[in-house]
Design a protein around this motif. Structure first.
Motif, PDB file in Angstrom:
ATOM      1  N   SER A 335       0.843  -1.193   0.000  1.00 16.49           N
ATOM      2  CA  SER A 335       0.000   0.000   0.000  1.00 16.49           C
ATOM      3  C   SER A 335       0.878   1.243   0.000  1.00 16.49           C
ATOM      4  O   SER A 335       2.012   1.238   0.516  1.00 16.49           O
ATOM      5  CB  SER A 335      -0.924   0.021   1.220  1.00 16.49           C
ATOM      6  N   GLU A 336       0.359   2.314  -0.574  1.00 12.77           N
ATOM      7  CA  GLU A 336       1.088   3.580  -0.568  1.00 12.77           C
ATOM      8  C   GLU A 336       1.379   4.029   0.856  1.00 12.77           C
ATOM      9  O   GLU A 336       2.435   4.618   1.135  1.00 12.77           O
ATOM     10  CB  GLU A 336       0.277   4.653  -1.292  1.00 12.77           C
ATOM     11  N   ILE A 337       0.468   3.736   1.766  1.00 12.12           N
ATOM     12  CA  ILE A 337       0.655   4.133   3.165  1.00 12.12           C
ATOM     13  C   ILE A 337       1.782   3.327   3.793  1.00 12.12           C
ATOM     14  O   ILE A 337       2.642   3.880   4.506  1.00 12.12           O
ATOM     15  CB  ILE A 337      -0.658   3.962   3.944  1.00 12.12           C
ATOM     16  N   GLU A 338       1.818   2.028   3.552  1.00 14.16           N
ATOM     17  CA  GLU A 338       2.893   1.208   4.099  1.00 14.16           C
ATOM     18  C   GLU A 338       4.252   1.680   3.588  1.00 14.16           C
ATOM     19  O   GLU A 338       5.230   1.741   4.347  1.00 14.16           O
ATOM     20  CB  GLU A 338       2.702  -0.271   3.731  1.00 14.16           C
ATOM     21  N   ALA A 339       4.314   2.030   2.297  1.00 12.38           N
ATOM     22  CA  ALA A 339       5.581   2.499   1.734  1.00 12.38           C
ATOM     23  C   ALA A 339       6.047   3.770   2.421  1.00 12.38           C
ATOM     24  O   ALA A 339       7.222   3.905   2.791  1.00 12.38           O
ATOM     25  CB  ALA A 339       5.436   2.719   0.230  1.00 12.38           C
ATOM     26  N   ALA A 340       5.126   4.728   2.617  1.00 11.98           N
ATOM     27  CA  ALA A 340       5.498   5.978   3.279  1.00 11.98           C
ATOM     28  C   ALA A 340       5.961   5.724   4.705  1.00 11.98           C
ATOM     29  O   ALA A 340       6.949   6.313   5.172  1.00 11.98           O
ATOM     30  CB  ALA A 340       4.314   6.942   3.263  1.00 11.98           C
ATOM     31  N   SER A 362       3.393   9.649  -1.420  1.00 15.81           N
ATOM     32  CA  SER A 362       3.618   8.257  -1.788  1.00 15.81           C
ATOM     33  C   SER A 362       2.547   7.902  -2.795  1.00 15.81           C
ATOM     34  O   SER A 362       1.384   7.689  -2.439  1.00 15.81           O
ATOM     35  CB  SER A 362       3.526   7.372  -0.532  1.00 15.81           C
ATOM     36  N   ALA A 363       2.921   7.858  -4.077  1.00 14.21           N
ATOM     37  CA  ALA A 363       1.902   7.850  -5.129  1.00 14.21           C
ATOM     38  C   ALA A 363       2.232   6.812  -6.206  1.00 14.21           C
ATOM     39  O   ALA A 363       3.285   6.898  -6.856  1.00 14.21           O
ATOM     40  CB  ALA A 363       1.789   9.238  -5.759  1.00 14.21           C
ATOM     41  N   TYR A 364       1.324   5.901  -6.401  1.00 11.05           N
ATOM     42  CA  TYR A 364       1.493   4.877  -7.426  1.00 11.05           C
ATOM     43  C   TYR A 364       0.599   5.161  -8.619  1.00 11.05           C
ATOM     44  O   TYR A 364      -0.561   5.561  -8.477  1.00 11.05           O
ATOM     45  CB  TYR A 364       1.161   3.496  -6.865  1.00 11.05           C
ATOM     46  N   GLY A 365       1.142   4.932  -9.823  1.00  9.93           N
ATOM     47  CA  GLY A 365       0.359   5.019 -11.042  1.00  9.93           C
ATOM     48  C   GLY A 365      -0.289   6.369 -11.248  1.00  9.93           C
ATOM     49  O   GLY A 365       0.365   7.419 -11.179  1.00  9.93           O
ATOM     50  N   SER A 366      -1.599   6.376 -11.461  1.00 13.23           N
ATOM     51  CA  SER A 366      -2.308   7.613 -11.781  1.00 13.23           C
ATOM     52  C   SER A 366      -2.316   8.596 -10.622  1.00 13.23           C
ATOM     53  O   SER A 366      -2.460   9.807 -10.835  1.00 13.23           O
ATOM     54  CB  SER A 366      -3.747   7.303 -12.203  1.00 13.23           C
ATOM     55  N   ASN A 367      -2.148   8.127  -9.395  1.00 10.18           N
ATOM     56  CA  ASN A 367      -2.122   9.046  -8.253  1.00 10.18           C
ATOM     57  C   ASN A 367      -0.951  10.021  -8.346  1.00 10.18           C
ATOM     58  O   ASN A 367      -1.028  11.156  -7.860  1.00 10.18           O
ATOM     59  CB  ASN A 367      -2.044   8.277  -6.935  1.00 10.18           C
ATOM     60  N   ALA A 368       0.140   9.582  -8.962  1.00  9.08           N
ATOM     61  CA  ALA A 368       1.320  10.437  -9.087  1.00  9.08           C
ATOM     62  C   ALA A 368       1.104  11.573 -10.073  1.00  9.08           C
ATOM     63  O   ALA A 368       1.915  12.503 -10.134  1.00  9.08           O
ATOM     64  CB  ALA A 368       2.534   9.605  -9.501  1.00  9.08           C
ATOM     65  N   MET A 370      -1.070  13.679  -9.692  1.00  9.25           N
ATOM     66  CA  MET A 370      -1.419  14.808  -8.819  1.00  9.25           C
ATOM     67  C   MET A 370      -0.154  15.179  -8.055  1.00  9.25           C
ATOM     68  O   MET A 370       0.264  14.442  -7.144  1.00  9.25           O
ATOM     69  CB  MET A 370      -2.541  14.417  -7.863  1.00  9.25           C
ATOM     70  N   PRO A 371       0.502  16.286  -8.399  1.00  6.05           N
ATOM     71  CA  PRO A 371       1.807  16.589  -7.812  1.00  6.05           C
ATOM     72  C   PRO A 371       1.832  16.610  -6.290  1.00  6.05           C
ATOM     73  O   PRO A 371       2.858  16.302  -5.690  1.00  6.05           O
ATOM     74  CB  PRO A 371       2.134  17.970  -8.395  1.00  6.05           C
ATOM     75  N   HIS A 372       0.710  16.951  -5.640  1.00 10.76           N
ATOM     76  CA  HIS A 372       0.674  16.997  -4.176  1.00 10.76           C
ATOM     77  C   HIS A 372      -0.330  15.996  -3.607  1.00 10.76           C
ATOM     78  O   HIS A 372      -0.961  16.252  -2.591  1.00 10.76           O
ATOM     79  CB  HIS A 372       0.370  18.413  -3.692  1.00 10.76           C
ATOM     80  N   TYR A 373      -0.423  14.853  -4.237  1.00 13.74           N
ATOM     81  CA  TYR A 373      -1.286  13.784  -3.756  1.00 13.74           C
ATOM     82  C   TYR A 373      -0.851  13.307  -2.376  1.00 13.74           C
ATOM     83  O   TYR A 373       0.335  13.279  -2.051  1.00 13.74           O
ATOM     84  CB  TYR A 373      -1.239  12.613  -4.748  1.00 13.74           C
ATOM     85  N   HIS A 374      -1.830  12.919  -1.547  1.00 13.30           N
ATOM     86  CA  HIS A 374      -1.514  12.369  -0.237  1.00 13.30           C
ATOM     87  C   HIS A 374      -2.413  11.163   0.023  1.00 13.30           C
ATOM     88  O   HIS A 374      -3.643  11.283   0.016  1.00 13.30           O
ATOM     89  CB  HIS A 374      -1.716  13.415   0.862  1.00 13.30           C
ATOM     90  N   ALA A 375      -1.817  10.015   0.214  1.00 17.63           N
ATOM     91  CA  ALA A 375      -2.582   8.801   0.478  1.00 17.63           C
ATOM     92  C   ALA A 375      -3.197   8.856   1.875  1.00 17.63           C
ATOM     93  O   ALA A 375      -2.565   9.324   2.828  1.00 17.63           O
ATOM     94  CB  ALA A 375      -1.677   7.574   0.359  1.00 17.63           C
ATOM     95  N   GLN A 378      -8.601   6.083   3.768  1.00 13.44           N
ATOM     96  CA  GLN A 378      -9.834   5.984   2.976  1.00 13.44           C
ATOM     97  C   GLN A 378      -9.585   6.062   1.470  1.00 13.44           C
ATOM     98  O   GLN A 378     -10.427   5.656   0.673  1.00 13.44           O
ATOM     99  CB  GLN A 378     -10.804   7.109   3.363  1.00 13.44           C
ATOM    100  N   ASN A 379      -8.433   6.571   1.084  1.00 15.81           N
ATOM    101  CA  ASN A 379      -8.166   6.798  -0.341  1.00 15.81           C
ATOM    102  C   ASN A 379      -6.693   6.546  -0.631  1.00 15.81           C
ATOM    103  O   ASN A 379      -5.855   7.434  -0.463  1.00 15.81           O
ATOM    104  CB  ASN A 379      -8.554   8.231  -0.716  1.00 15.81           C
ATOM    105  N   HIS A 380      -6.383   5.342  -1.037  1.00 14.12           N
ATOM    106  CA  HIS A 380      -5.002   5.021  -1.412  1.00 14.12           C
ATOM    107  C   HIS A 380      -5.008   3.834  -2.364  1.00 14.12           C
ATOM    108  O   HIS A 380      -6.023   3.158  -2.536  1.00 14.12           O
ATOM    109  CB  HIS A 380      -4.152   4.705  -0.177  1.00 14.12           C
ATOM    110  N   SER A 381      -3.870   3.621  -2.984  1.00 15.56           N
ATOM    111  CA  SER A 381      -3.735   2.522  -3.947  1.00 15.56           C
ATOM    112  C   SER A 381      -2.692   1.517  -3.475  1.00 15.56           C
ATOM    113  O   SER A 381      -1.863   1.814  -2.607  1.00 15.56           O
ATOM    114  CB  SER A 381      -3.325   3.076  -5.324  1.00 15.56           C
ATOM    115  N   MET A 382      -2.753   0.348  -4.076  1.00 12.00           N
ATOM    116  CA  MET A 382      -1.750  -0.688  -3.826  1.00 12.00           C
ATOM    117  C   MET A 382      -0.714  -0.647  -4.940  1.00 12.00           C
ATOM    118  O   MET A 382      -1.046  -0.597  -6.127  1.00 12.00           O
ATOM    119  CB  MET A 382      -2.408  -2.066  -3.779  1.00 12.00           C
ATOM    120  N   ILE A 383       0.549  -0.654  -4.569  1.00 15.63           N
ATOM    121  CA  ILE A 383       1.647  -0.637  -5.536  1.00 15.63           C
ATOM    122  C   ILE A 383       1.798  -2.039  -6.102  1.00 15.63           C
ATOM    123  O   ILE A 383       2.019  -3.008  -5.369  1.00 15.63           O
ATOM    124  CB  ILE A 383       2.958  -0.168  -4.866  1.00 15.63           C
TER     125      ILE A 383
END
Length: 588
Positions: A335-340, A362-368, A370-375, A378-383
């Motif tokens: 998960s993006e959260i685990e990576a961070a 910590s942004a995977y795929g399309s989330n990246a 968004m230059p200031h994306y924050h996982a 409730q809203n995150h992706s799996m790498i």
């Protein structure tokens, strides 16, 4: 929830005779990031980005933000009834134009005068002067409807040791007084929290990620006054400040103190001084950029020595993280959260680490994209083991602040992804290796990071570089590298980021960021030349490169950089981490 809050605000506006209410992102000190107590714009709109301004009228609601946050704002404003105005886009009215178009002559515009700077107020009144608007800065209408508003923080103040800072507070105050005398100022009102922390060699944790304490300072020709909540001062801190002949006052006494100044000239920075404070000053005012901002931007030799040591320690954490990521994602999704959290924990092994310097992106795929994306939970992706993962992160250490971005291939890439990654790297290299004449500004150099992209009809909607504080704000002025006009000359000792990027909505985002320090190069009959030294120590992913697109000079720069990274980091690594570093820094 948001529509209900807006309706409550409109009822308060009507009761106060206000036709439009402006809600900025700032606090009374015009901070980029604010304590939760001052997050009024996020409260009334639901948009949580660091930059943006809301306007509420009796029939409309709008939010203005810049290109870093277009995607995030669009998502967070859904079903709120708030219109997103994409600043800088063709056909999009400015906030001031919107007020002129929407409001009748003589309408009343309201705001909380504590969080509107003098500069912004002047721009507002100048841009709308033909409409005869009235302006009312006496109402905190958001506070009126915010029942569970967080309290103003009172985290303990700590002393920043001179072995890290390089200069004592007494030396810094003397430097400031010399500048004051040259300007003819008898009083200097200092509102910027990072300026105050730097000047007095104190830090705090009143604002997430930024080691700051909420306070004001007034310097006169023979005294220094600190306005701060006394609950934040331990006995050792209080004693240290008093030994430096600093007079302590309650935080809220600043307005009363300014009203007692009956003669002389008050120096202040209009971009950091709020309108309510300004209106308490009865004597002549000198408006200019903060002296402290100019002084702290040029790092002293002690700071630079400490900074170079931290870059090794931070680089070690990054290498361990990238190896873990690349190996683990082959076995299972992350998960993006685990990576961070993993990266944060690696930095935290350093005894001088305090906390991250900002919320890790910590942004995977399309989330990246968004230059200031924050996982969030409730809203995150799996790498997954394909495509790009982008991590923009940094650390607050007692002896430095770091900021680094790496885009990492976590599996097979498309030719387009490799090509775009290489375009970003070309821009980063071009800026890194450029020599330039003294007098150049960040605006002069910005095109270097964009030229390879521009040649292919690509651009990015954020600045290329920002200053970085020393155990202070990760974003620091007065210099920056961007297309926006900037008159601040680059000086030896200034730190700047170098972070071009490419963002393709719904697909991926790429950014590569190093920190640089300005240094003197040769002086000759044409003048004094300057150059950049790269400070950041971390491999750039060779698996993502389209090597044939790099020129001989670009390959040489990358090979030299990777050899330097290896030489600096390898003595502190062993086993699998050392083997990974060897492969990641191999010559191409």
């Amino acid at each position: 929830m948001i529509p209900t809050r807006i309706q409550m605000l409109r009822e308060r506006m009507k009761a106060c005779g206000i036709d439009a209410y402006i809600v900025p992102s700032s606090d009374p000190h015009q901070s980029e990031y604010v304590a939760d107590h001052y997050a009024s714009r996020a409260f009334i709109t639901g948009f949580t980005g660091s930059s943006g301004t809301a306007v509420i009228t009796q029939s409309e609601a709008g939010l203005w933000t810049d290109g870093r946050y277009f995607i995030q704002a669009e998502n967070q404003l859904k079903n709120t009834g708030i219109t997103l105005f994409r600043m800088g886009e063709k056909g999009v009215p400015t906030l001031f134009d919107y007020l002129n178009e929407q409001l009748p002559n003589g309408a009343t515009i309201g705001f909380d005068g504590r969080v509107i700077s003098l500069t912004y107020y002047k721009q507002l009144t100048q841009a709308t002067k033909g409409k005869g608007f009235a302006f009312d800065g006496d109402y905190d209408l958001i506070g009126d409807i915010w029942d569970d508003r967080p309290e103003v923080p009172t985290t303990p103040v700590i002393l920043h040791d001179v072995k890290y800072a390089g200069k004592t507070r007494e030396e810094k105050i003397q430097d400031v007084r010399q500048r004051m005398a040259a300007l003819g100022a008898t009083h200097y009102l200092l509102c910027g929290l990072d300026d105050i922390a730097w000047l007095l060699n104190i830090r705090g944790q009143d604002i997430p990620y930024n080691p700051l304490t909420i306070a004001y300072v007034v310097i006169t020709t023979d005294s220094v006054h600190l306005f701060i909540d006394g609950r934040k001062l331990t006995d050792p801190v209080r004693e240290a400040l008093e030994e430096s002949h600093i007079t302590l006052h309650p935080y809220d006494d600043i307005e009363r103190y300014l009203e007692t100044v009956k003669e002389g000239r008050v120096l202040l920075d209009p971009s950091k001084t709020n309108l309510k404070l300004y209106r308490r000053i009865a004597v002549e005012v000198i408006e200019r950029n903060d002296i402290t901002t100019e002084l702290k931007a040029i790092k002293n030799e002690t700071e630079l020595k400490n900074l170079r040591h931290v870059m090794i320690r931070d680089g070690i954490a990054m290498v361990k993280f990238i190896r873990w990521l690349k190996e683990t994602v082959k076995a299972r999704p992350i998960s993006e959260i685990e990576a961070a959290e993993r990266l944060d924990s690696l930095r935290a092994e350093d005894p001088l680490f305090v906390n991250p310097s900002f919320a890790t992106i910590s942004a995977y795929g399309s989330n990246a994209a968004m230059p200031h994306y924050h996982a969030t939970p409730q809203n995150h992706s799996m790498i997954q083991p394909k495509g790009f993962y982008l991590v923009d992160s940094g650390g607050q250490y007692y002896d430095c602040t770091t900021d680094i971005t790496r885009t990492i291939a976590v599996g097979p890439l498309t030719p387009e992804e490799k090509h775009d990654f290489t375009l970003v790297l070309k821009g980063m290299i071009q800026l890194s290796r450029q020599k330039f004449i003294y007098g150049a500004t960040g605006s002069t150099l910005d095109v270097l990071a964009r030229s390879a992209m521009w040649n292919e009809g690509i651009d990015f909607k954020h600045g290329t570089g920002h200053g970085v504080g020393f155990f202070l704000n990760v974003h620091e002025g007065p210099h920056r590298i961007s297309m926006a006009p900037n008159r601040v000359k680059l000086e030896p000792g200034m730190i700047t980021s170098n972070e071009p990027g490419i963002y393709k909505e719904g697909r991926y985002g790429i950014r590569t960021e190093n920190l640089l320090v300005v240094q003197q190069a040769e002086a000759n009959e044409f003048g004094q030349f300057l150059e950049f030294e790269t400070l950041t120590l971390c491999p750039i992913d060779l698996e993502a490169l389209e090597i044939e697109s790099l020129t001989i000079e670009e390959r040489r720069w990358l090979n030299d950089y990777h050899q330097y990274v290896y030489d600096k980091l390898s003595p502190y690594l062993n086993g699998a981490d050392l083997h990974f570093l060897q492969e990641a820094t191999r010559a191409i």
